[in-house]
Motif scaffolding. Structure first.
Motif, PDB file in Angstrom:
ATOM      1  N   THR A 190       0.878  -1.164   0.000  1.00  0.00           N
ATOM      2  CA  THR A 190       0.000   0.000   0.000  1.00  0.00           C
ATOM      3  C   THR A 190       0.917   1.215   0.000  1.00  0.00           C
ATOM      4  OG1 THR A 190      -1.730  -1.132   1.238  1.00  0.00           O
ATOM      5  CG2 THR A 190      -1.782   1.246   1.255  1.00  0.00           C
ATOM      6  N   GLN A 235      -7.247   6.182   0.337  1.00  0.00           N
ATOM      7  CA  GLN A 235      -6.193   5.401   0.985  1.00  0.00           C
ATOM      8  C   GLN A 235      -6.737   4.055   1.463  1.00  0.00           C
ATOM      9  OE1 GLN A 235      -2.958   6.433   1.194  1.00  0.00           O
ATOM     10  NE2 GLN A 235      -2.381   4.488   2.059  1.00  0.00           N
ATOM     11  N   ILE A 251      -5.712   0.153   0.387  1.00  0.00           N
ATOM     12  CA  ILE A 251      -5.426  -0.950   1.313  1.00  0.00           C
ATOM     13  C   ILE A 251      -6.267  -2.172   0.945  1.00  0.00           C
ATOM     14  CG2 ILE A 251      -5.631  -1.690   3.718  1.00  0.00           C
ATOM     15  CD1 ILE A 251      -5.010   1.296   4.443  1.00  0.00           C
ATOM     16  N   PHE A 280       2.952  -1.455   4.363  1.00  0.00           N
ATOM     17  CA  PHE A 280       2.206  -0.213   4.561  1.00  0.00           C
ATOM     18  C   PHE A 280       3.198   0.931   4.693  1.00  0.00           C
ATOM     19  CE2 PHE A 280      -0.529  -3.596   6.027  1.00  0.00           C
ATOM     20  CZ  PHE A 280      -1.788  -3.239   5.579  1.00  0.00           C
ATOM     21  N   PRO A 336       0.603   4.674   5.999  1.00  0.00           N
ATOM     22  CA  PRO A 336      -0.806   4.453   5.648  1.00  0.00           C
ATOM     23  C   PRO A 336      -1.771   5.408   6.323  1.00  0.00           C
ATOM     24  CG  PRO A 336      -0.091   2.811   7.242  1.00  0.00           C
ATOM     25  CD  PRO A 336       1.132   3.583   6.836  1.00  0.00           C
ATOM     26  N   LEU A 388      -8.224   0.888  10.316  1.00  0.00           N
ATOM     27  CA  LEU A 388      -6.991   0.273   9.818  1.00  0.00           C
ATOM     28  C   LEU A 388      -6.347  -0.586  10.902  1.00  0.00           C
ATOM     29  CD1 LEU A 388      -4.695  -0.089   7.752  1.00  0.00           C
ATOM     30  CD2 LEU A 388      -3.686   2.026   8.639  1.00  0.00           C
ATOM     31  N   LEU A 435      -5.456  -4.525  10.630  1.00  0.00           N
ATOM     32  CA  LEU A 435      -4.093  -5.028  10.817  1.00  0.00           C
ATOM     33  C   LEU A 435      -4.030  -6.099  11.900  1.00  0.00           C
ATOM     34  CD1 LEU A 435      -1.839  -1.847  10.536  1.00  0.00           C
ATOM     35  CD2 LEU A 435      -1.490  -3.994   9.318  1.00  0.00           C
ATOM     36  N   ALA A 477       3.166  -7.986   8.276  1.00  0.00           N
ATOM     37  CA  ALA A 477       3.095  -6.632   7.728  1.00  0.00           C
ATOM     38  C   ALA A 477       4.348  -5.836   8.093  1.00  0.00           C
ATOM     39  CB  ALA A 477       1.845  -5.914   8.244  1.00  0.00           C
ATOM     40  N   TYR A 523       5.596  -2.079   8.370  1.00  0.00           N
ATOM     41  CA  TYR A 523       4.819  -0.877   8.661  1.00  0.00           C
ATOM     42  C   TYR A 523       5.757   0.319   8.810  1.00  0.00           C
ATOM     43  CZ  TYR A 523       0.893   1.787  10.592  1.00  0.00           C
ATOM     44  OH  TYR A 523      -0.103   2.703  10.793  1.00  0.00           O
TER      45      TYR A 523
END
Length: 496
Positions: free
Chosen positions: A85, A148, A152, A165, A168, A180, A184, A194, A196
């Motif tokens: 993303t 946004q 995602i 991400f 994000p 979000l 997650l 993920a 991040y």
């Protein structure tokens, strides 16, 4: 055994002479949120773009579940279960939300697209992130925050087990950020992993299982979020050199003329209640992280965009700036960040690039007074120590640093009194960077030129500025005398 779901070993990446990444090794385990932090330019986005196949490493290797992989394009990464993303919204504006989510992942019946199944799948993926967005509307009608979230959902639609991400929440409100977080946590609980990236340190501490720190393209350490503090994170990002720069800070005299006064300037969705003053002969540094609103404020002052509220005064009078031409007539100029796209004219010569806004001065009765124009160009080339062959050479024959000096010379020839410079030394070598800084300080002292200097490099801001304005999420967080500021204190203000 680490049992990494995805791993980079000794990854390096160069862009010409610029070393963006150097010997970085990092991995992520199943069911883990691994945060990556660092200052602007630390190499975070470059590393993530390598992970998702947008870039290829100059050196090093990638591994998926212990097996070596090579990604030559994003589709290769998606096939291996890795999706991103990105920081910037990258959607097709005229397509619907559902079409954007399933773009390239349409469900088929035989050789035909099964639109009913495709739309249902899009809605299912969208609802894992947000159940209030209408999947039928064009994404161009959505707010940036909702765009946004659609982005995602599109990453989720790839059925990737490793999601990346990149900032994000930069455009998200509190409500969307909570959604979000819920997504997650559910993704992690289901065994997903993920990476991040965020400059919001509180959310890093709340969300992540591990924190890795990059600085100047290198991996410098790992932190445990259950034990680390925000001060620990800032200290590791900034490194040991957290003091002021090498240039001696200057104090503006109490009676110094205010040449630019910005009061409560607001543009909805970009910045709010921005106020500051710029004095004659001063360099006001502007620091802040991704999404802080620095560039948006600069463009608004210059007349490229319109404010919703607030006032701008030039030399003690209302500016009346409605367009860039109005600003230029009053001696205020904006030098954009994208030098190659917005600053230079690549097909023209060095002399033409410098003299272009000033051609009226050299227009004779029947033809241009070229001799006078070249003499003026040569004077500025000498004053700014621009290394050229001949003024008639194309500007593309020059290095990035010398191109930037030509742009500065262009507006000095126009007798500009205020320069707003957006990342003026990005992409140029260290020697040229220091020379430009030195020239700017000399110009402010010798001509009274006033400069707003926007930069993501804290050390540079400390080196060149007299005062430093720090922005975060569209608001001014403080204005500091350069002699009293450090890299650490600026980072703390920018992340507050």
């Amino acid at each position: 055994m680490n049992h990494f779901a995805f791993e980079a070993r000794s990854v390096s990446r160069s862009f010409g002479v610029v070393q963006a990444l150097k010997d970085v090794s990092i991995g992520i385990r199943p069911g883990e949120i691994h945060a990556l932090i660092g200052e602007n330019g630390a190499g975070k986005s470059t590393l993530m773009n390598i992970f998702c196949g947008k870039l290829q490493p100059s050196e090093g290797e990638l591994f998926r579940n212990g097996a070596k992989v090579s990604f030559h394009a994003p589709i290769d990464a998606q096939r291996a279960g890795v999706a991103i993303t990105p920081q910037e919204v990258n959607l097709v504006p005229n397509l619907s939300v559902a079409e954007n989510i399933m773009l390239g992942a349409h469900l088929t019946r035989g050789i035909a697209i099964d639109w009913r199944a495709t739309r249902k799948a899009a809605i299912d993926h969208l609802h894992t992130v947000d159940d209030t967005i209408d999947p039928r509307v064009p994404v161009s009608t959505l707010s940036k925050a909702h765009q946004q979230l659609v982005q995602i959902a599109r990453a989720a639609a790839t059925d990737a087990k490793i999601l990346i991400f990149d900032e994000p929440t930069a455009a998200l409100t509190y409500r969307e950020t909570e959604k979000l977080y819920a997504y997650l946590n559910a993704f992690r609980a289901a065994g997903g992993s993920a990476f991040y990236i965020s400059h919001r340190l509180d959310e890093i501490l709340d969300l992540s299982d591990r924190i890795s720190v990059l600085r100047d393209g290198r991996f410098v350490g790992e932190l445990d979020p259950s034990q680390a503090s925000k001060d620990d994170m800032v200290r590791m990002m900034a490194g040991r050199l957290v003091g002021k720069g090498n240039a001696a800070p200057r104090l503006m005299p109490d009676g110094a003329e205010t040449v630019l006064k910005v009061s409560s300037l607001t543009r909805r969705g970009e910045f709010e209640n921005v106020s500051f003053e710029l004095r004659k002969g001063e360099i006001l540094g502007v620091s802040g992280l991704v999404g802080s609103g620095r560039t948006e404020v600069a463009k608004c002052i210059f007349g490229l965009t319109r404010s919703d509220a607030g006032d701008i005064e030039l030399y003690g009078r209302p500016s009346g700036i409605g367009a860039p031409a109005d600003a230029i007539r009053q001696g205020l100029v904006y030098l954009p960040e994208e030098r190659k796209q917005e600053g230079i004219f690549p097909l023209l010569s060095i002399a033409e690039n410098m003299a272009l806004p000033n051609l009226g001065r050299f227009r004779g009765i029947a033809r241009m007074r070229s001799g006078e124009m070249f003499a003026e160009v040569q004077r500025l080339v000498s004053d700014l120590k621009i290394k050229i062959g001949h003024p008639r050479d194309r500007i593309t024959s020059l290095s990035g640093g010398n191109q930037q000096k030509v742009i500065i010379g262009r507006w000095l020839m126009k007798n500009s009194r205020i320069l707003i410079m957006d990342e003026p030394t990005r992409g140029i070598d260290v020697a040229a960077k220091f020379e430009i800084q030195r020239q700017l300080r000399m110009l402010t002292e010798s001509t009274g030129l006033s400069i707003i200097f926007i930069s993501s490099e804290l050390e540079e801001v400390l080196d060149v500025s007299d005062r430093i304005l720090v922005m975060h999420e569209g608001k001014v967080k403080g204005i500091f005398p350069a002699g009293e500021a450090t890299q650490e204190s600026l980072l703390q203000a920018a992340m507050s």
